[in-house]
Design an enzyme around this catalytic site. Structure first.
Site, PDB file in Angstrom:
ATOM      1  N   ASP A 173      49.513  44.713  54.886  1.00  0.00           N
ATOM      2  CA  ASP A 173      48.202  44.598  54.215  1.00  0.00           C
ATOM      3  C   ASP A 173      48.238  44.251  52.721  1.00  0.00           C
ATOM      4  O   ASP A 173      47.526  44.885  51.923  1.00  0.00           O
ATOM      5  CB  ASP A 173      47.393  45.899  54.414  1.00  0.00           C
ATOM      6  CG  ASP A 173      47.109  46.224  55.875  1.00  0.00           C
ATOM      7  OD1 ASP A 173      47.506  45.429  56.755  1.00  0.00           O
ATOM      8  OD2 ASP A 173      46.503  47.278  56.148  1.00  0.00           O
ATOM      9  N   LYS A 195      44.583  43.572  62.510  1.00  0.00           N
ATOM     10  CA  LYS A 195      44.255  44.894  63.076  1.00  0.00           C
ATOM     11  C   LYS A 195      42.939  45.391  62.510  1.00  0.00           C
ATOM     12  O   LYS A 195      42.475  44.893  61.484  1.00  0.00           O
ATOM     13  CB  LYS A 195      45.387  45.877  62.797  1.00  0.00           C
ATOM     14  CG  LYS A 195      45.633  46.095  61.317  1.00  0.00           C
ATOM     15  CD  LYS A 195      46.815  47.003  61.086  1.00  0.00           C
ATOM     16  CE  LYS A 195      47.026  47.230  59.602  1.00  0.00           C
ATOM     17  NZ  LYS A 195      45.920  47.892  58.928  1.00  0.00           N
ATOM     18  N   HIS A 252      32.015  47.514  60.447  1.00  0.00           N
ATOM     19  CA  HIS A 252      33.038  48.389  61.040  1.00  0.00           C
ATOM     20  C   HIS A 252      32.687  49.865  60.851  1.00  0.00           C
ATOM     21  O   HIS A 252      32.171  50.262  59.797  1.00  0.00           O
ATOM     22  CB  HIS A 252      34.399  48.085  60.396  1.00  0.00           C
ATOM     23  CG  HIS A 252      35.538  48.655  61.163  1.00  0.00           C
ATOM     24  ND1 HIS A 252      36.138  49.832  60.803  1.00  0.00           N
ATOM     25  CD2 HIS A 252      36.157  48.218  62.281  1.00  0.00           C
ATOM     26  CE1 HIS A 252      37.110  50.086  61.684  1.00  0.00           C
ATOM     27  NE2 HIS A 252      37.142  49.129  62.579  1.00  0.00           N
ATOM     28  N   CYS A 269      48.182  52.839  55.791  1.00  0.00           N
ATOM     29  CA  CYS A 269      48.719  51.901  56.784  1.00  0.00           C
ATOM     30  C   CYS A 269      50.245  51.868  56.824  1.00  0.00           C
ATOM     31  O   CYS A 269      50.822  51.727  57.903  1.00  0.00           O
ATOM     32  CB  CYS A 269      48.100  50.524  56.587  1.00  0.00           C
ATOM     33  SG  CYS A 269      46.339  50.559  57.027  1.00  0.00           S
ATOM     34  N   HIS A 307      38.488  43.467  59.501  1.00  0.00           N
ATOM     35  CA  HIS A 307      37.378  44.203  60.108  1.00  0.00           C
ATOM     36  C   HIS A 307      36.138  43.339  60.335  1.00  0.00           C
ATOM     37  O   HIS A 307      35.789  42.514  59.474  1.00  0.00           O
ATOM     38  CB  HIS A 307      36.955  45.352  59.190  1.00  0.00           C
ATOM     39  CG  HIS A 307      38.005  46.394  58.965  1.00  0.00           C
ATOM     40  ND1 HIS A 307      38.660  47.042  59.984  1.00  0.00           N
ATOM     41  CD2 HIS A 307      38.507  46.917  57.812  1.00  0.00           C
ATOM     42  CE1 HIS A 307      39.512  47.917  59.465  1.00  0.00           C
ATOM     43  NE2 HIS A 307      39.455  47.858  58.159  1.00  0.00           N
ATOM     44  N   HIS A 328      35.497  46.737  53.283  1.00  0.00           N
ATOM     45  CA  HIS A 328      36.708  46.035  52.808  1.00  0.00           C
ATOM     46  C   HIS A 328      37.272  45.153  53.910  1.00  0.00           C
ATOM     47  O   HIS A 328      37.040  45.406  55.098  1.00  0.00           O
ATOM     48  CB  HIS A 328      37.775  47.049  52.357  1.00  0.00           C
ATOM     49  CG  HIS A 328      38.307  47.873  53.495  1.00  0.00           C
ATOM     50  ND1 HIS A 328      37.642  48.970  53.997  1.00  0.00           N
ATOM     51  CD2 HIS A 328      39.423  47.737  54.261  1.00  0.00           C
ATOM     52  CE1 HIS A 328      38.317  49.464  55.007  1.00  0.00           C
ATOM     53  NE2 HIS A 328      39.402  48.733  55.206  1.00  0.00           N
TER      54      HIS A 328
HETATM   55  C1  VGL Z   1      44.106  50.745  54.687  1.00  0.00           C
HETATM   56  C2  VGL Z   1      42.361  52.185  54.415  1.00  0.00           C
HETATM   57  C3  VGL Z   1      41.558  51.414  55.216  1.00  0.00           C
HETATM   58  C4  VGL Z   1      45.528  50.396  54.376  1.00  0.00           C
HETATM   59  C5  VGL Z   1      43.331  49.947  55.510  1.00  0.00           C
HETATM   60  O1  VGL Z   1      45.907  49.210  54.488  1.00  0.00           O
HETATM   61  O2  VGL Z   1      46.296  51.322  53.996  1.00  0.00           O
HETATM   62  N1  VGL Z   1      43.627  51.853  54.170  1.00  0.00           N
HETATM   63  N2  VGL Z   1      42.050  50.288  55.750  1.00  0.00           N
HETATM   64 ZN    ZN Z   2      40.713  48.987  56.774  1.00  0.00          ZN
END
Ligand code: VGL
Ligand code: ZN
Length: 207
Positions: free
Chosen positions: A17, A115, A61, A160, A57, A90
């Site tokens: 991410d 994802k 979401h 994540c 997302h 986000h």
């Molecule tokens: C993440 C919060 C929500 C991450 C993703 O990539 O750690 N954290 N979505």
């Molecule tokens: Zn997220």
């Protein structure tokens, strides 16, 4: 094939991410997030198999606080699958926020795994959604390639990266997390909890 060729063939780098919304100025900015980009790029030379994940997302979401009347971002809610942090909107599919950081090297990626596409279930882990049962397919991909060792880096250490590393360890991979190429959100001790959880599952946390 030499021993080091064999090691290289069995290993993959999982880059979690590294997206605009998790960097400075983004919707869910992780402090100092963009500082990892040059390290993440440099690490890629050590690996022949590189996987990028992308939080992706739909616009409404269920992990977004905006979907829950009277709830603030970063508060907690109970979902049918358990406790869930509510986030600012986000990484909405197709937006600039969901794009990879512009300096992230992406041309070497064998796979880009998206994802969090199921509106009803969040997905921190690259292997399983937050219901702990719905698979993303990554396990099958890695198995097919004969990969047994994973190194993780990216954002965020305590969400994540943590859940991906722990699931990978539970699935039987040898797992390392390169901490200097990760940054954390750190909500209410979540970074320490993540480090403890990774240690408890045999994840090697290296600098
Ligand atoms: C993440 C919060 C929500 C991450 C993703 O990539 O750690 N954290 N979505
Ligand atoms: Zn997220």
């Amino acid at each position: 094939m030499s021993q080091s060729d064999l090691e290289r063939r069995k290993s993959a780098l999982l880059i979690i991410d590294v997206q605009n919304d998790f960097c400075e100025g983004g919707a869910l900015a992780v402090p100092d997030g963009s500082a990892i980009v040059s390290r993440v790029n440099a690490m890629q030379d050590e690996f022949s198999t590189i996987i990028l994940t992308q939080d992706w997302h739909p616009a409404h979401h269920s992990s977004f606080a905006s979907r829950h009347e009277g709830k603030d971002p970063y508060s907690l809610i109970r979902m049918p699958y358990g406790e869930q942090v509510l986030w600012p909107d986000h990484c909405v599919q197709g937006t600039i926020g969901a794009a990879f950081h512009p300096d992230l090297e992406t041309k070497n990626a064998n796979l880009v795994l998206r994802k969090g596409m199921n509106a009803a279930i969040d997905s921190y882990s690259a292997f399983l959604e937050n219901d702990q049962t719905t698979p993303t397919g990554l396990y099958g991909y890695l198995n097919t390639l004969g990969i047994t060792t994973l190194t993780l880096c990216g954002l965020a250490t305590d969400y994540c990266v943590r859940y991906s590393a722990v699931d990978a360890a539970k699935l039987g991979f040898e797992v390392k997390v390169r901490l200097s190429a990760c940054r954390a959100i750190d909500l209410d001790g979540s970074l320490q909890a993540a480090l403890d959880d990774m240690h408890a599952h045999g994840v090697i946390v290296e600098d």
